[in-house]
Design an enzyme around this catalytic site. Structure first.
Site, PDB file in Angstrom:
ATOM      1  N   GLN A  94     116.917  14.718 -13.755  1.00 43.30           N
ATOM      2  CA  GLN A  94     117.508  13.474 -14.226  1.00 43.30           C
ATOM      3  C   GLN A  94     119.152  13.802 -14.442  1.00 43.30           C
ATOM      4  O   GLN A  94     119.826  12.652 -14.016  1.00 43.30           O
ATOM      5  CB  GLN A  94     117.154  13.204 -15.597  1.00 43.30           C
ATOM      6  CG  GLN A  94     117.442  11.627 -16.028  1.00 43.30           C
ATOM      7  CD  GLN A  94     117.182  10.516 -15.061  1.00 43.30           C
ATOM      8  OE1 GLN A  94     116.161  10.629 -14.573  1.00 43.30           O
ATOM      9  NE2 GLN A  94     117.921   9.650 -15.095  1.00 43.30           N
ATOM     10  N   GLU A  95     119.501  14.946 -14.749  1.00 41.74           N
ATOM     11  CA  GLU A  95     121.013  14.970 -14.799  1.00 41.74           C
ATOM     12  C   GLU A  95     121.885  14.965 -13.635  1.00 41.74           C
ATOM     13  O   GLU A  95     122.497  14.462 -13.330  1.00 41.74           O
ATOM     14  CB  GLU A  95     120.946  16.430 -15.744  1.00 41.74           C
ATOM     15  CG  GLU A  95     120.845  16.469 -17.144  1.00 41.74           C
ATOM     16  CD  GLU A  95     122.157  15.659 -17.879  1.00 41.74           C
ATOM     17  OE1 GLU A  95     122.937  15.406 -17.514  1.00 41.74           O
ATOM     18  OE2 GLU A  95     121.878  15.390 -19.145  1.00 41.74           O
TER      19      GLU A  95
END
Length: 390
Positions: free
Chosen positions: A267-268
């Site tokens: 996600q990052e």
């Protein structure tokens, strides 16, 4: 009243009740009560659902206001309000897995001995149950089904791979990315896969394009392209595990679940090794410079230098170290730790105040949309990586 509600929902409610209610039409009054309720809900006030309860006709409200009515009701366990609000939503909102799931939960909570309502709830859950996202996974769990790696598609043929390799648009995109022109390369890639032909590439073409990106280790294009397939899911493409030995070794050594680490990295940064955010976070785990220095001292990296944050091993060491510290600070709660990683520990602590909530209800009530979506995606990613790793 609406302007006042943004800063002081309770004062706005008092003025509406004592003075201005008689001067507004029924529709205006319903709308104003709902806006007051939304502002109170975003401040996590326990009286938010009572303001929404003053709305006499939910059909006067927008879907945005109705979603906040659901969130406020969930915090207080007001399942009948959840039913009323989801019933009043437009067709598009009702099809959203989030509101489908919560409507099903509300039906189960209020069904009593009514088998018809229970069957209706089961039908709603079956309609969304899959591994595709947070609420789809929760629906699987509610139905008592195991979250596991789905059967993959048939292997790509040599001709399908050759067609992707020889596609001029994909080659231009990859070349631009190699030159460091990632935004231009991404636009070229997205045009080729989504718009160059009417309706975009079909599932097999998308799988072949994603495979090409995976082979070139352009992981964000690999993931994003594979996620667009409709009829099939290729978990190896959607949930790749670059640096597997490094991540698993480091996470295991400090008592972190590697699936949680991978869920957060995906996600990052989408595994872009040199990723850098607009606020200065760097590397796979998007660590801020000040956080990196603080964490390095905490975990014993005494010779850490700021330029090392983009080194893969160092970034993983500091990122996992910080995540472990945050997770321990929040008693092992993955939702709270993910929110803290995204928005800061101070905010996550404030959002923890109030009634004791199940994780999904807490996550849905995070006031910031970016962090709310982030937490749900990290948890969904983590669940799927756990299925792969196990």
């Amino acid at each position: 009243l609406i302007r006042l509600a943004a800063s002081d929902p309770d004062q706005a409610a008092g003025l509406l009740e004592r003075r201005w209610g008689l001067m507004l039409s029924s529709e205006e009054k319903n709308w104003t009560w709902a806006v007051i309720g939304k502002q109170a809900a975003q401040k996590l006030q326990n009286n938010a659902s009572s303001y929404f309860a003053r709305v006499e006709r939910d059909s006067d409200l927008s879907d945005d206001l109705l979603t906040w009515k659901v969130r406020a009701a969930l915090r207080q366990g007001q399942w009948h309000q959840v039913l009323d609000a989801t019933a009043a939503m437009g067709s598009a909102a009702r099809k959203d897995p989030a509101w489908t799931y919560w409507r099903a939960r509300a039906l189960l909570a209020t069904a009593g001995m009514d088998d018809g309502l229970r069957l209706q709830a089961q039908d709603l859950l079956r309609g969304i149950a899959s591994v595709r996202g947070f609420y789809e996974q929760l629906a699987l769990e509610e139905l008592g089904q195991t979250i596991s790696v789905p059967v993959g598609p048939l292997p790509l043929s040599a001709s399908e791979k050759t067609a992707a390799t020889g596609n001029p648009g994909l080659q231009r995109a990859l070349h631009a990315i190699r030159l460091g022109l990632r935004p231009e390369g991404n636009r070229e890639w997205n045009y080729t896969t989504n718009l160059h032909t009417p309706g975009g590439m079909n599932d097999r073409e998308l799988l072949a394009a994603a495979d090409l990106a995976c082979q070139r280790q352009v992981w964000d294009r690999c993931i994003n392209t594979s996620e667009r397939t409709k009829a099939v899911i290729d978990f190896e493409q959607r949930f790749p595990m670059p640096l597997r030995e490094t991540v698993v070794r480091r996470a295991s050594s400090i008592g972190l679940d590697p699936a949680y680490v991978y869920g957060l990295i995906r996600q990052e940064s989408r595994f872009i090794m040199d990723a850098r955010s607009g606020v200065g976070a760097s590397g796979l785990m998007q660590v801020m410079p000040a956080t990196a220095r603080w964490t390095a001292r905490k975990i014993g990296l005494t010779d850490f230098q700021p330029h090392q944050i983009t080194d893969k091993e160092t970034n993983v060491a500091i990122g996992t170290g910080y995540l472990k510290l945050v997770l321990d600070d929040f008693g092992g709660s993955m939702p709270l730790a993910a929110a803290a990683y995204n928005a800061g520990p101070g905010r996550s602590r404030r959002w923890r105040e109030g009634p004791l909530l199940e994780g999904a209800i807490w996550a849905e009530n995070v006031p910031f949309q970016e962090t709310r979506d982030y937490v749900k995606k990290v948890l969904s990613n983590t669940t799927n990586y756990a299925a792969i790793l196990s």
